[in-house]
Motif scaffolding. Structure first.
Motif, PDB file in Angstrom:
ATOM      1  N   ILE A   1       0.780  -1.162  -0.197  1.00 43.59           N
ATOM      2  CA  ILE A   1      -0.002   0.148  -0.030  1.00 43.59           C
ATOM      3  C   ILE A   1       0.855   1.265   0.021  1.00 43.59           C
ATOM      4  N   GLU A   2       0.507   2.306  -0.817  1.00 42.35           N
ATOM      5  CA  GLU A   2       1.595   3.425  -1.011  1.00 42.35           C
ATOM      6  C   GLU A   2       0.704   4.603  -0.622  1.00 42.35           C
ATOM      7  N   ILE A   3       1.201   5.362   0.283  1.00 39.06           N
ATOM      8  CA  ILE A   3       0.773   6.555   0.978  1.00 39.06           C
ATOM      9  C   ILE A   3       1.388   7.696   0.836  1.00 39.06           C
ATOM     10  N   TYR A   4       0.643   8.969   0.856  1.00 35.23           N
ATOM     11  CA  TYR A   4       1.765  10.075   0.499  1.00 35.23           C
ATOM     12  C   TYR A   4       1.241  10.664   1.910  1.00 35.23           C
TER      13      TYR A   4
ATOM     14  N   ILE B   1       5.515  12.957  10.047  1.00 29.52           N
ATOM     15  CA  ILE B   1       6.224  11.979   9.724  1.00 29.52           C
ATOM     16  C   ILE B   1       6.254  10.818  11.147  1.00 29.52           C
ATOM     17  N   ILE B   2       6.375  11.568  12.251  1.00 27.32           N
ATOM     18  CA  ILE B   2       6.425  10.727  13.559  1.00 27.32           C
ATOM     19  C   ILE B   2       5.176   9.975  13.827  1.00 27.32           C
ATOM     20  N   PRO B   3       3.854  10.696  13.697  1.00 26.17           N
ATOM     21  CA  PRO B   3       2.622   9.880  14.096  1.00 26.17           C
ATOM     22  C   PRO B   3       2.281   8.538  13.134  1.00 26.17           C
ATOM     23  N   PHE B   4       2.770   8.783  11.765  1.00 24.98           N
ATOM     24  CA  PHE B   4       2.485   8.097  10.720  1.00 24.98           C
ATOM     25  C   PHE B   4       3.544   6.985  10.786  1.00 24.98           C
ATOM     26  N   GLN B   5       4.765   7.174  11.138  1.00 27.71           N
ATOM     27  CA  GLN B   5       5.638   6.011  11.313  1.00 27.71           C
ATOM     28  C   GLN B   5       5.425   4.994  12.103  1.00 27.71           C
TER      29      GLN B   5
ATOM     30  N   ASP C   1       6.904  14.127   2.143  1.00 31.88           N
ATOM     31  CA  ASP C   1       7.229  15.505   1.450  1.00 31.88           C
ATOM     32  C   ASP C   1       6.345  16.505   2.030  1.00 31.88           C
ATOM     33  N   THR C   2       6.421  17.584   1.212  1.00 28.61           N
ATOM     34  CA  THR C   2       5.701  19.003   1.600  1.00 28.61           C
ATOM     35  C   THR C   2       4.338  18.629   0.983  1.00 28.61           C
ATOM     36  N   GLY C   3       3.273  19.050   1.203  1.00 29.05           N
ATOM     37  CA  GLY C   3       1.865  18.934   0.629  1.00 29.05           C
ATOM     38  C   GLY C   3       1.941  19.346  -0.715  1.00 29.05           C
ATOM     39  N   SER C   4       2.621  20.460  -1.061  1.00 28.74           N
ATOM     40  CA  SER C   4       2.682  20.870  -2.464  1.00 28.74           C
ATOM     41  C   SER C   4       3.391  20.175  -3.485  1.00 28.74           C
ATOM     42  N   ILE C   5       4.500  19.373  -2.873  1.00 28.95           N
ATOM     43  CA  ILE C   5       5.083  18.483  -3.779  1.00 28.95           C
ATOM     44  C   ILE C   5       4.457  17.150  -3.715  1.00 28.95           C
ATOM     45  N   LEU C   6       3.901  16.826  -2.847  1.00 25.81           N
ATOM     46  CA  LEU C   6       3.077  15.686  -3.050  1.00 25.81           C
ATOM     47  C   LEU C   6       1.852  15.704  -4.114  1.00 25.81           C
ATOM     48  N   VAL C   7       1.090  16.990  -4.023  1.00 32.60           N
ATOM     49  CA  VAL C   7       0.286  17.201  -4.898  1.00 32.60           C
ATOM     50  C   VAL C   7       0.732  17.276  -6.353  1.00 32.60           C
TER      51      VAL C   7
END
Length: 95
Positions: A32-35, A41-45, A64-70
């Motif tokens: 499963i791939e998530i952005y 980072i810490i809570p999701f890790q 990454d930053t939200g804008s980069i992920l978009v």
């Protein structure tokens, strides 16, 4: 206080999404791939580590930053299984 509520909300969404993917059998063929925005980072890790250990499902997280992920989604044609938006601006850009 607001940040804690948002973190809990995102972790719940992650859990529900991953459980749904698990029940659909997605885990049997691909990870499963998530952005995830870099501020989470810490809570999701921690959530990913727990979920992988409990369910045996591999999760590939891109931080990454939200804008980069978009931009990865819009310009590069990437299609993550889950995108965690840091705000409504990023969601409006995707819609």
């Amino acid at each position: 206080m607001k940040n804690k509520i948002l973190i809990i909300f995102f972790i719940l969404i992650l859990g529900l999404s991953l459980i749904t993917a698990y029940k659909m059998g997605v885990h049997k063929t691909t990870p499963i791939e998530i952005y995830v925005p870099c501020g989470m980072i810490i809570p999701f890790q921690e959530a990913i580590r727990s979920f992988e250990a409990e369910r045996g499902i591999k999760i590939t997280a891109h931080y990454d930053t939200g804008s980069i992920l978009v931009r990865l989604i819009l310009n590069k044609g990437k299609q993550p299984d889950m995108f965690v938006s840091p705000g409504d601006v990023e969601m409006r850009n995707l819609v």
